[in-house]
Design an enzyme around this catalytic site. Structure first.
Site, short mmCIF file in Angstrom:
data_model
loop_
_atom_site.label_atom_id
_atom_site.label_comp_id
_atom_site.label_asym_id
_atom_site.label_seq_id
_atom_site.Cartn_x
_atom_site.Cartn_y
_atom_site.Cartn_z
N TYR A 64 0.83 -1.20 0.00
CA TYR A 64 0.00 0.00 0.00
C TYR A 64 0.87 1.26 0.00
O TYR A 64 1.66 1.49 0.92
CB TYR A 64 -0.93 0.02 1.21
CG TYR A 64 -2.00 -1.04 1.21
CD1 TYR A 64 -2.24 -1.83 0.08
CD2 TYR A 64 -2.79 -1.28 2.33
CE1 TYR A 64 -3.22 -2.80 0.08
CE2 TYR A 64 -3.78 -2.25 2.33
CZ TYR A 64 -3.99 -3.02 1.21
OH TYR A 64 -4.96 -3.99 1.21
N SER A 165 -5.30 -13.86 1.20
CA SER A 165 -6.13 -12.86 0.53
C SER A 165 -6.25 -13.20 -0.95
O SER A 165 -5.25 -13.28 -1.65
CB SER A 165 -5.55 -11.45 0.69
OG SER A 165 -6.39 -10.49 0.07
N ARG A 241 -14.05 9.29 -5.32
CA ARG A 241 -12.89 8.46 -5.65
C ARG A 241 -12.78 8.24 -7.16
O ARG A 241 -11.69 8.24 -7.73
CB ARG A 241 -12.98 7.11 -4.92
CG ARG A 241 -11.77 6.22 -5.11
CD ARG A 241 -11.77 5.07 -4.14
NE ARG A 241 -11.47 5.51 -2.78
CZ ARG A 241 -11.43 4.70 -1.73
NH1 ARG A 241 -11.67 3.42 -1.87
NH2 ARG A 241 -11.14 5.17 -0.53
N GLU A 312 -20.58 7.91 9.44
CA GLU A 312 -21.74 7.44 8.68
C GLU A 312 -21.71 5.92 8.55
O GLU A 312 -22.73 5.24 8.66
CB GLU A 312 -21.73 8.08 7.29
CG GLU A 312 -22.80 7.56 6.33
CD GLU A 312 -24.22 7.84 6.80
OE1 GLU A 312 -25.12 7.05 6.43
OE2 GLU A 312 -24.43 8.83 7.54
#
Length: 355
Positions: A64, A165, A241, A312
């Site tokens: 990342y 993963s 995004r 949220e």
């Protein structure tokens, strides 16, 4: 010196599969967020907000932002002074850090697993992580070698658990059986993509793992990069995004949005938004709460870029009890994408042996 004590608030916790590790049903991840556009004070604000909301699990990977995500999270953990026993930190190894990776600087060889995790720990500033995931399967390395390497890390106290993963169910089952045969620690969880619009693999291929192995999961992209928030119901808004595109990372998503299949998904989201509003929630809350109803989901990784989004997101906990069998059936009819019967691999016969 310890910092703020962890208060779970109204967060729900589940065991990570068959392990004793208790994880919050929502965790916070660095993929396409931390270390990319989110650096410095905003990362601290995001992680502190998550912690205050009862989210004490943070997911990362060596790949990342080419390691920058781990550096940013590690810095925040140190600055906030959280008690290490109050937080769960995970990372993933396979891709390296993007520096012209080849040969032994990527993959799942014993060499890269051990060296890669050691470097991740350096970037995070930690003595250990709670879980290390094999970020992808490595067809060039025997699974037994990979199992032995992760078991070594556990024996060395550098991780407590390991997982996979985007491995196939067969590869995961092989790792489980190898670990049992060698009396080693097998994978505890899979980290797959799962959402209302991405169900086939999770609900079909992996179903025997949830049913017969009580395998755990840490699902990613439960909102399908924002599509399931409803923000793209009327096009691509500025600041989203898809609009920022993150150096081309969203190219395929943007193209898909304007395709016939993408437009059909948007129509489904519009209908689901009406259901969410009738229940007193948002489309975001509905999409997240829906994932929690699957028995295979241990934790759902959130990728919020703003603290307000995290606030949220956790409102899904209020909507979760409202998803009655009748409401779930209504959602199922709108989605119209329920996978077929689970694959036979991994099923056990009456004598308990694998079929």
């Amino acid at each position: 010196m310890s910092g703020q004590a962890f208060e779970p608030k109204n967060m729900l916790f589940r065991n990570l599969g068959a392990t004793g590790l208790r994880v919050p049903v929502f965790s916070y991840g660095g993929w396409l967020t931390v270390g990319y556009e989110q650096k410095g004070d905003i990362v601290k604000e995001l992680m502190q907000t998550a912690f205050d909301l009862g989210i004490n699990m943070f997911d990362n990977a060596e790949a990342y932002a080419s390691g920058e995500s781990e550096l940013q999270m590690g810095r925040v953990i140190k600055e906030l002074g959280w008690d290490r026993s109050d937080i769960i930190v995970t990372t993933k190894v396979f891709f390296g850090t993007g520096r012209s990776e080849r040969h032994n600087t990527r993959g799942l060889s014993r060499k890269h697993i051990i060296e890669g995790v050691n470097k991740s720990l350096e970037r995070l500033g930690l003595d250990y992580v709670d879980i290390v995931f094999a970020h992808r399967p490595d067809v060039t390395t025997p699974i037994e070698e990979t199992v032995r390497a992760f078991n070594y890390l556990i024996d060395q106290g550098k991780t407590f658990y390991w997982g996979t993963s985007e491995w196939s169910a067969m590869e995961i089952q092989q790792a489980i059986e190898i670990a049992k045969r060698l009396n080693l620690v097998g994978p505890a969880a899979e980290q797959p993509h799962y959402s209302m619009l991405h169900r086939e693999r999770f609900e079909k291929e992996y179903e025997p793992l949830w049913r017969y192995e009580n395998h755990g999961s840490t699902i990613w992209s439960p909102l399908d990069s924002g599509l399931l928030t409803g923000k793209y119901n009327d096009g691509i808004p500025e600041g989203s995004r898809y609009h920022s595109n993150l150096n081309g990372a969203m190219d395929d998503n943007v193209k898909h949005l304007t395709s016939p299949e993408g437009k059909a998904k948007v129509e489904k989201v519009k209908k689901l938004t009406a259901v969410a509003e009738r229940l007193g929630g948002s489309m975001t809350s509905l999409a997240l709460a829906w994932t929690l109803h699957h028995k295979g989901v241990s934790t759902c990784i959130l990728g919020a870029t703003k603290p307000e989004q995290l606030k949220e997101n956790v409102k899904a906990l209020d909507l979760y009890p409202k998803l009655t069998p009748e409401v779930l059936e209504e959602i199922e009819k709108i989605l119209d994408n329920k996978p077929g019967l689970p694959t036979s691999f991994g099923r056990r016969g009456d004598d308990g042996t694998l079929m």
